[in-house]
Each structure stands twice: as C-alpha cells, then as structure tokens.
Write a protein that holds these residues in place. Sequence first.
Motif, PDB file in Angstrom:
ATOM      1  N   TYR A  54      -5.737  22.417  -2.058  1.00 36.60           N
ATOM      2  CA  TYR A  54      -5.840  21.126  -1.295  1.00 36.60           C
ATOM      3  C   TYR A  54      -5.497  19.953  -2.037  1.00 36.60           C
ATOM      4  O   TYR A  54      -5.193  20.023  -3.249  1.00 36.60           O
ATOM      5  N   GLU A  55      -5.207  18.807  -1.261  1.00 35.43           N
ATOM      6  CA  GLU A  55      -4.574  17.564  -2.031  1.00 35.43           C
ATOM      7  C   GLU A  55      -5.491  16.289  -1.377  1.00 35.43           C
ATOM      8  O   GLU A  55      -5.984  16.271  -0.140  1.00 35.43           O
ATOM      9  N   ALA A  74      -7.342  13.624 -10.584  1.00 35.18           N
ATOM     10  CA  ALA A  74      -7.770  14.367  -9.496  1.00 35.18           C
ATOM     11  C   ALA A  74      -7.899  15.751  -9.590  1.00 35.18           C
ATOM     12  O   ALA A  74      -8.866  16.316  -8.885  1.00 35.18           O
ATOM     13  N   ARG A  75      -7.499  16.336 -10.367  1.00 31.81           N
ATOM     14  CA  ARG A  75      -7.463  17.888 -10.510  1.00 31.81           C
ATOM     15  C   ARG A  75      -9.160  18.231 -11.415  1.00 31.81           C
ATOM     16  O   ARG A  75      -9.473  19.247 -11.339  1.00 31.81           O
ATOM     17  N   ARG A  76      -9.906  17.317 -11.449  1.00 35.45           N
ATOM     18  CA  ARG A  76     -10.960  17.569 -12.146  1.00 35.45           C
ATOM     19  C   ARG A  76     -12.281  17.918 -10.909  1.00 35.45           C
ATOM     20  O   ARG A  76     -13.396  18.262 -11.088  1.00 35.45           O
ATOM     21  N   PHE A  77     -11.638  17.412  -9.507  1.00 29.16           N
ATOM     22  CA  PHE A  77     -12.697  17.457  -8.630  1.00 29.16           C
ATOM     23  C   PHE A  77     -12.372  18.460  -7.617  1.00 29.16           C
ATOM     24  O   PHE A  77     -11.158  18.568  -7.223  1.00 29.16           O
ATOM     25  N   SER A  78     -13.268  18.966  -6.810  1.00 29.53           N
ATOM     26  CA  SER A  78     -13.021  20.033  -5.681  1.00 29.53           C
ATOM     27  C   SER A  78     -12.506  19.017  -4.445  1.00 29.53           C
ATOM     28  O   SER A  78     -12.650  17.992  -4.505  1.00 29.53           O
ATOM     29  N   SER A 138       0.761  -1.058  -0.016  1.00 32.10           N
ATOM     30  CA  SER A 138      -0.020  -0.122   0.107  1.00 32.10           C
ATOM     31  C   SER A 138       0.795   1.304   0.014  1.00 32.10           C
ATOM     32  O   SER A 138       1.908   1.432   0.960  1.00 32.10           O
ATOM     33  N   THR A 139       0.591   2.130  -0.900  1.00 34.75           N
ATOM     34  CA  THR A 139       1.338   3.291  -1.093  1.00 34.75           C
ATOM     35  C   THR A 139       0.368   4.529  -0.969  1.00 34.75           C
ATOM     36  O   THR A 139      -0.660   4.648  -1.742  1.00 34.75           O
ATOM     37  N   LEU A 140       0.982   5.535  -0.221  1.00 35.16           N
ATOM     38  CA  LEU A 140       0.094   6.851  -0.147  1.00 35.16           C
ATOM     39  C   LEU A 140       0.815   7.989  -1.080  1.00 35.16           C
ATOM     40  O   LEU A 140       1.773   8.380  -1.207  1.00 35.16           O
ATOM     41  N   LEU A 141      -0.227   8.512  -2.023  1.00 35.22           N
ATOM     42  CA  LEU A 141       0.128   9.295  -2.770  1.00 35.22           C
ATOM     43  C   LEU A 141      -0.726  10.556  -2.852  1.00 35.22           C
ATOM     44  O   LEU A 141      -1.903  10.459  -2.311  1.00 35.22           O
ATOM     45  N   THR A 142      -0.259  11.926  -3.139  1.00 37.06           N
ATOM     46  CA  THR A 142      -0.939  13.013  -2.838  1.00 37.06           C
ATOM     47  C   THR A 142      -1.269  13.519  -4.236  1.00 37.06           C
ATOM     48  O   THR A 142      -0.230  13.482  -5.002  1.00 37.06           O
ATOM     49  N   ALA A 143      -2.352  14.018  -4.508  1.00 38.19           N
ATOM     50  CA  ALA A 143      -2.615  14.643  -5.729  1.00 38.19           C
ATOM     51  C   ALA A 143      -3.568  15.690  -5.596  1.00 38.19           C
ATOM     52  O   ALA A 143      -4.564  15.754  -4.759  1.00 38.19           O
ATOM     53  N   LEU A 144      -3.183  17.139  -6.219  1.00 33.31           N
ATOM     54  CA  LEU A 144      -3.734  18.360  -6.314  1.00 33.31           C
ATOM     55  C   LEU A 144      -5.155  18.286  -6.704  1.00 33.31           C
ATOM     56  O   LEU A 144      -5.395  17.817  -7.490  1.00 33.31           O
TER      57      LEU A 144
END
Length: 276
Positions: A59-60, A101-105, A47-53
């Motif tokens: 926010y991420e 990810a950038r398509r959503f608030s 399991s890997t944690l990624l952050t996406a704007l």
Amino acid sequence: MSIPTTGRTVARRSLWRRLVDWFRGTPLPPGPVTRDEEITYQPTDDSTLLTALCQGDVYEFQVHTTLVWSAFLPYHDLVAEAGEFTASARDTVRERIWEVARRFSAYQSVEAEEAIQEALTPQWCYRGASGMVRCRAKVRVLPDPRVREHLLPFERRKLDLEANTALALLRADRFEQVARRWQQLFDTLGHDAMVAYAAQLADPTVSVVVTSLVNQRRASAVELAKVLQQASKDHENVGLYEFASAYDAALQTLRRQMHLDEGGFPIAAVESGAES
C-alpha cells in the motif's frame, strides 16, 4: 500568492530617479537590496501530491506537500529565487518522505505524518543571485484509498457504538430523574392502595408498576402480620405474656401503618370515607 510580511526595507530608487542619476553620472549602489526583517512566501498553488510505499511495499501513503520559503530579501526577489529552486526543493522533500514512509504500516497514516513532518522540520538553504533563501515543507498524509475502503465498515460500527452508548447514557440519566421524583412522591404519599389508585390519573404505565409495588408490599405485610399473630399466640400459650404483648403491639402497629384489618384487607378507603 501570499502577501509579504510587513517590515522596514531599505529605500529603493524609482526608475525616473535612476535615469536622472545615470545622466548625472551618479553611481548605482553596489550589491542587492535586502530587508531588515525576514519575510515568508508560500505559493497558493504549490501543493504537490506524492505517493510513498508503506511498510510491506503493498500500500501507499498519499502525501500532500507545500513548500514555504523565507529570506531577508525584497518580496519579488524571494518569489524569483523560490521559482528557481522549487524543483530541487521538491526532490529533497521526496527523498525524505520515501525514507520515513516505509517505517509505518498502511494503517498508521497519523503516525507517519508526524514522523515525516519531523524529518522535514530542519530548514535547508539555497544561495541565489539575490541572496540566501530558506525552504521548509508542510505535509498532510492520507492512507491508501484501498485501506480507507477496508476500514469503512469498522468506522461505521464504531460510530453506531458511540451513538448507542450516548443514547443509553441519556436514557439512564432520564430514568434516574424520573425514579428520584417518584421516590420523593412515595416518601411523601406513602405506599398504600390510595397511591396506586392516584397513579392511574398520572400515567397508566406507572400505575401498573405502582399497583404491583403496593400489592407486593401489602402481601409482605400480611405475611408478617400472620407471623406476629402466631408468635403472640404461641408465647401466650406458654405463659410468656410480656413477649406475647410485645408481639401483639407490633402486630397492631403494622396493621395501622399498612391500613389493614384483621383479615389483611386494606381499610384506607373506609377510614377516608369515615373521616370525610
């Protein structure tokens, strides 16, 4: 490490047998040994944690990803090939996540998770030394901790509202049961003064309500009796004796049903004592 899926495999020769065949000059079978059924391998610590704007680049999303590998290969070969291509697979997953990810608030983590999972649904393949392996990814998207902290008071208010609504509905149900039961008692016992006295033995609070109801009903009956009495006199004075008799009969019926004397006072206790 996950347990390999059961399935029929091509027999593999033991080390001792291969040594014996080597001394005898028996040639080794060409090519890698493969399975007849596809097996799946999902590392438990992958399991890997990624952050996406998010939309707005402030926010991420926190995206937890897990890789799932499958192939028509022996289990140990599949594990080896998965280790070989894990870095490349994570790069592919990261690119697809960033694109979606950038398509959503920042408040749409659920919708973002569905869209990201859909973008990762098509499997992609790698050709290794042992054969072809397939890879897919499973994701779980959580909102930015700052967004969760901001939404916490609203969620608490929502919980309070739901709890208060459930309690109000429960009270309404219980009130309906009690009211229907008292209505059945009133239909059976009536609404006279004796019922008000008897209610004191059941519940003081109910007694107050019943007494008020009985007094109000008696007051209405007294007013109606006065109207009927006056109407009977007026019609008698003008010679309409039939109407006068009808009003007088209605007056006597009302007094009898309400247990009232000619002055409007209750006589139920007196009659009850006379009967006894």
